[in-house]
Structures are given as structure tokens and as C-alpha cells.
Design an enzyme around this catalytic site. Structure first.
Site, PDB file in Angstrom:
ATOM      1  N   HIS B 127       0.871  -1.174   0.000  1.00  0.00           N
ATOM      2  CA  HIS B 127       0.000   0.000   0.000  1.00  0.00           C
ATOM      3  C   HIS B 127       0.912   1.229   0.000  1.00  0.00           C
ATOM      4  CE1 HIS B 127      -2.673   2.992   1.918  1.00  0.00           C
ATOM      5  NE2 HIS B 127      -3.695   2.207   1.649  1.00  0.00           N
ATOM      6  N   ASP B 204       3.747  -3.871   8.177  1.00  0.00           N
ATOM      7  CA  ASP B 204       2.493  -3.108   8.093  1.00  0.00           C
ATOM      8  C   ASP B 204       1.362  -4.085   8.406  1.00  0.00           C
ATOM      9  OD1 ASP B 204       0.117  -1.971   7.331  1.00  0.00           O
ATOM     10  OD2 ASP B 204       0.805  -1.297   5.364  1.00  0.00           O
ATOM     11  N   GLN B 207      -3.923  -4.652   7.874  1.00  0.00           N
ATOM     12  CA  GLN B 207      -4.971  -5.583   7.459  1.00  0.00           C
ATOM     13  C   GLN B 207      -4.994  -6.865   8.289  1.00  0.00           C
ATOM     14  OE1 GLN B 207      -7.284  -4.740   5.563  1.00  0.00           O
ATOM     15  NE2 GLN B 207      -6.466  -2.973   4.449  1.00  0.00           N
TER      16      GLN B 207
END
Lengths: 142, 413
Positions: B127, B204, B207
Site C-alpha cells: 500500500h 504493516d 490488514q
């Protein structure tokens, strides 16, 4: 349910399936790229302006039915127009799509179908992309 | 559909006002959870209770309300530390979200420790939040950004990582779960290989935290970031986890109130972490809301959530296969509940609009991952699940996809 058939009117789907004015112009020409970063829609307009008149116009790019149909209609609508007429038409179409004015819908021909976008706020940007791109392109005309 | 899940999604939906009847809003099948999740009453009430009855600034007031607000804010930090299995609350820095957390690392740690000629590895599936900070840092420092390409089925090949790692590699930045492909990356193994090469690893977890157990000590990452609002919590609150020694070595991000020990004209001494990285009044109510969100997640249990969503994912995969011309991206069957797809030559934006008129909410576009979009050939439609979704929601999605094909003349009327 929202009026889906007002958005996807037969005129719109027809321009999407069989786009008019699709392609590129040979130089000399003005080229302007328009891009919507959130959805990836892309319109590249080629214009040839002579004696203050849009002599030829083509588009290519990729995107949804609304963005591509709108670009297709644009090429038909501005062909042969003077710059002043093109500017006026841009404002008329933007007003129509955003629901700010009804304008003279009868004079707009196929473009009147773009009014169906009003009830789909997330799609307004799709319909206006080609017209904002034309607005930018005309700024290049010295 | 005869499969019975141990989780009753209907019961869970009852804990969310969004799913209750509302005079002005149509009831929707909400499948845009990778963008943001809905909020349970417990979160809304925790935030509301703070604003209504406990509002005061933290770490400042000479009064009881300030002390209580500070306690609630720090209790949220302790809760996050426990949730991630950090060693101590001081390893938890509150930020505005994942994006700010990664920008903090890139700006403060990166500019202090990344030199010209150093290398940063990012994956092709990142992302923008875990991509642009590294692109800008590399440009600023004269470092080299190396791209870890994905396989055709949307996975990361670990041998490829071994080829990319060199003695100049300082950092590997990788998402735990891809926000487009639903790929669950083996972040523990990635961190192990990065460390073996002398590099650090940033995960990250935007999600993943709401969908599976995430244990920073088990992963052995150096940095990990996530956002509250994708985990049933408020917007405006996110988390940066980092090892304490890293936080101590890293210069401050923003400077201002609350992050400093000594301010004299001739000398500045920063506060200890995490305060050093929290200049200005923090998002206090939002942190308290995040606390309630993590309690909500653990009230169901992350193993149970993972298993339920995995079963729902298998059902979704089987039903998506029934739709003619549907092309699903990413791996299968072992994947998270995020489904990016195209439907023949019908543009994803048009798919989303038709689905919207059938009260099925999905997202379309490039999903803030333009290089990945380029690799996949452009825009995709994306449905993403959460714990309140069930098989009927998948059925509604499938029906609406058939309807989309009818609208665009792909079937005989």
C-alpha cells in the site's frame, strides 16, 4: 433502489461499447492527459486547433463506462466548435452533471444522458474527467 | 449452504449500531472492511463516555480529571502492548494511523540511520502507506530502493528475498496481509532472513490485527504499525510498535509540547519514549476507543475470528468461481478474506455502482497501491470481509455480480 437505468442509459452504453473519436491525432496537436488517482481512470485528449476552432479531436485511455462514454460524446460535441463555444459547452456540461443547472438540455443531444450521473455522487468525477481534461487542454492554446 | 460456523455473525451484528434499522439509511451488505470496519456500541460508548465525563488533557493537569484522563490514555497503551505481546507499554507509540506510524519511522529513524548507498527492500504489493515513505527517504538519502516482485499468483518468494538482501540492506518493509491480494505474508520468516543479513524489518499490520493473532515477539519484527479504524476502533488513532532500544536511538518526529524533558535556550533534552514521539495533545478519546475495540476483538477471540473468516473465505472462493468471466487475483485457498477481482471487460467502477444499487458495498480502483495495480493490469473491484459478515452476504454479492453482467449485456435477458 437507485435508478440504475438513468445512469446506464442506452446512449451511454452505446458510446462505451462503440466509442466515437477514439484514437490519436498526427502532429501538430495539443495533447492533454487527465487522470483520476482514486480509480485509475485515464483520458488522453488530442486536439488540433486552427483559426480559433477545434478542427479535430481524438481521445484514448482507459476507464469505466461513464468516463469513456463521456469522452466519446465530447469528441462529437466539440468537433468544429470555436474556443468560446467549447468553453461554454464545458461549463454547461459540468453544471448539468453536478446538478447545478439544467441548462438547455434539448440542445445538448446525447450529452443530456450524462444528467443521469447526478444521482450517483461517486460517479460525477467519472463523467467530468474528459471535460476537465479539455479545459486543461484549451489552456495550452496560445 | 449447510456449513455451520461457531461464530454467530448475526449476534455480532447486534453489537453494531450500523447494522440496526435507521430511518434515513438503507441496510447494506458491508463488504468494504479493508477500507474501514464498522464500530461496535462498546467503542462508541467508550469514546462518548470519555468526552462526556472524563475529558481533560493528559500528563498536564494539576487536577483530578487530568490524572484520570492520563490513566485512561496510558491504560489504552498498556492494552495495546498486551494485545501485540510487546515487552512493555513504552514500546507502543500512538500515532494518527498506520500512515503516520510508518512516516515516523521513515523520517526519524530513516534520516538518522539510512545513508547514501544503503538499500531498502519493499514489496511490489505494498500500500502507498508502506511505499511512499521509503521512496521519498531513498531519494532524500541517496539510498537504493529495491523492489521485491510478487509471483504471478500474488505471493512473495523467499528465495527472491535472499537474492535481494545484501550487506547494504538496512530495512525490509512488508505488509502482513496485502490490502488487495489478501496474501498472508510469512512475516516471521521474512524478519528472520532480514536479521540474518543485518537488516531491520518493518511490518504493516493494518490488514491483519483485527483478523488473526499478531504477536510482535513471535514475529520478531523491529517495527510494526496498524490503524484503529480497520480494527473496529476510531479513526485518528494508530499504533507504532518498536523495540525500546530502537525508540531510544531514534530522534523525535514532531517536536512540541509533552515530548521534552528540558528546554533551555542552550539545551534540549527529549523525553523518554514513547512520550518523545507524541508531541502535542494526543488523540485521547480515540486511544480510549481503541482500547474498547481491542477488548471487543478479544471478547470473540482472535483464533476464533481467524478460523471463522477462513471458513467464510473458502465459501466466498467457491461461490466467486460460479460467476462467468470473474477473475480473482491473489492466492487461493490459503489467503485472507480480501478479494480483488475483475469481471470480464466490465470496469470495476461500474461493478461497484451496480452493486451499490443492490445495497452491496464494495470498493473499486487501485486501492492506494498503484504499482501493484499496474502489475495486475489496472483497476480491480474489491470485497473484504470482517467478523460480522456471513454466508448470506457472500450470496448477496454473487447475486449482484450476476445482475451486473445482465446490466452490461453479458447474458441473454
Amino acid at each position: 433502489m437507485m435508478p440504475l437505468n438513468e445512469l446506464y442509459q442506452e446512449i451511454i452504453l452505446d458510446h462505451y461499447r462503440q466509442p466515437r473519436g477514439r484514437g490519436e491525432l498526427e502532429p501538430p496537436k495539443i495533447t492533454q492527459e487527465g487522470f483520476n488517482p482514486s480509480c485509475g481512470d485515464e483520458i488522453i485528449l488530442d486536439l488540433r486547433v486552427r483559426d480559433g476552432r477545434i478542427e479535430a479531436v481524438r481521445f484514448h485511455g482507459r476507464g469505466c463506462s461513464i468516463s469513456q462514454a463521456s469522452a466519446s460524446m465530447l469528441t462529437e460535441a466539440v468537433q468544429g466548435k470555436t474556443l468560446a463555444e467549447a468553453h461554454a459547452l464545458i461549463q454547461q456540461v459540468l453544471g448539468l452533471v453536478k446538478g447545478e443547472t439544467d441548462g438547455d438540455i434539448d440542445s445538448l443531444g446525447d450529452l443530456a444522458a450524462l444528467a443521469g450521473v447526478r444521482q450517483f455522487p461517486v460517479r460525477v468525477k467519472c463523467a467530468t474527467l474528459a471535460w476537465h481534461t479539455l479545459e486543461e487542454a484549451l489552456k495550452q492554446v496560445s | 449452504m449447510t456449513t455451520t460456523f461457531r461464530i454467530d455473525a448475526g449476534e455480532i451484528r447486534r453489537q453494531f449500531p450500523f447494522f440496526q434499522p435507521h430511518p434515513e439509511m438503507r441496510s447494506v451488505v458491508y463488504l468494504d472492511n479493508a477500507a474501514t470496519t464498522q464500530k461496535p456500541y462498546a467503542v462508541i460508548e467508550a469514546v462518548s463516555n470519555f468526552w462526556a465525563h472524563h475529558n481533560a488533557n493528559v500528563h498536564r493537569g494539576g487536577h483530578g480529571a487530568g490524572a484520570r484522563a492520563s490513566e485512561m490514555y496510558e491504560a489504552a497503551r498498556t492494552r495495546v502492548a498486551q494485545f501485540l505481546n510487546a515487552r512493555e507499554p513504552a514500546e507502543i507509540v500512538f500515532t494518527r494511523g498506520t500512515t503516520e506510524a510508518i512516516n515516523l519511522v521513515a523520517s526519524s529513524w530513516g534520516e538518522a540511520f539510512i545513508r547514501a548507498g544503503d538499500e531498502i527492500i519493499v514489496t511490489e504489493m505494498e500500500h502507498h502507506a508502506n511505499l511512499l515513505p521509503w521512496m521519498r527517504l531513498a531519494e532524500k538519502q541517496g539510498a537504493q530502493l529495491k523492489v521485491w516482485r510478487i509471483t504471478d499468483d500474488g505471493r512473495l518468494n523467499l528465495d527472491e528475498l535472499d537474492r535481494l538482501l545484501t550487506e547494504r540492506t538496512r530495512l525490509v518493509a512488508v505488509s502482513h496481509i496485502s490490502n488487495v491480494l489478501g496474501t498472508v505474508n510469512p512475516v516471521g520468516e521474512i524478519c528472520r532472513r532480514a536479521h540474518a543479513a543485518g537488516a531491520l524489518c518493518l511490518v504493516d499490520a493494518a490488514q491483519s490485527v483485527a483478523h488473526m493473532p499478531v504477536d510482535v515477539q513471535a514475529i520478531d519484527c523491529d517495527f510494526l504499525a496498524f490503524s484503529g479504524h480497520k480494527a473496529y476502533g476510531p479513526t485518528g488513532i494508530g499504533v507504532l510498535y518498536a523495540r525500546r532500544a530502537l525508540l531510544e536511538a531514534t530522534p523525535p518526529y514532531h517536536v512540541g509540547g509533552g515530548m521534552v524533558q528540558t528546554v533551555r535556550w542552550e539545551r534540549l533534552v527529549w523525553a523518554e519514549p514513547p512520550a518523545k514521539f507524541e508531541a502535542g495533545t494526543p488523540p485521547i478519546g480515540e486511544a480510549i476507543g481503541l482500547h474498547a475495540a481491542l477488548d471487543f476483538i478479544d471478547s470473540i477471540g482472535r483464533e476464533a475470528i481467524e478460523q471463522y473468516e477462513h471458513e467464510l473465505t473458502q465459501y466466498a472462493l467457491s461461490r466467486l468461481q460460479e460467476v462467468p468471466d470473474l477473475r480473482l487475483y491473489g492466492p487461493a485457498p490459503d489467503r485472507a478474506s480480501i478479494f480483488a477481482f475483475t469481471l470480464g471487460d466490465i470496469h470495476p467502477h461500474d461493478i461497484a455502482t451496480v452493486l451499490d444499487t443492490r445495497d452491496v458495498a464494495i470498493r473499486s480502483g487501485l486501492h492506494c497501491a498503484h504499482p501493484l495495480g499496474e502489475r495486475l493490469g489496472g483497476s480491480t473491484a474489491r470485497a473484504s470481509l470482517a467478523i460480522y459478515n456471513d454466508a448470506q452476504h457472500i450470496d448477496a454479492l454473487i447475486d449482484a455480480l450476476h445482475e451486473t453482467r445482465r446490466v452490461f449485456g453479458k447474458t441473454r435477458a
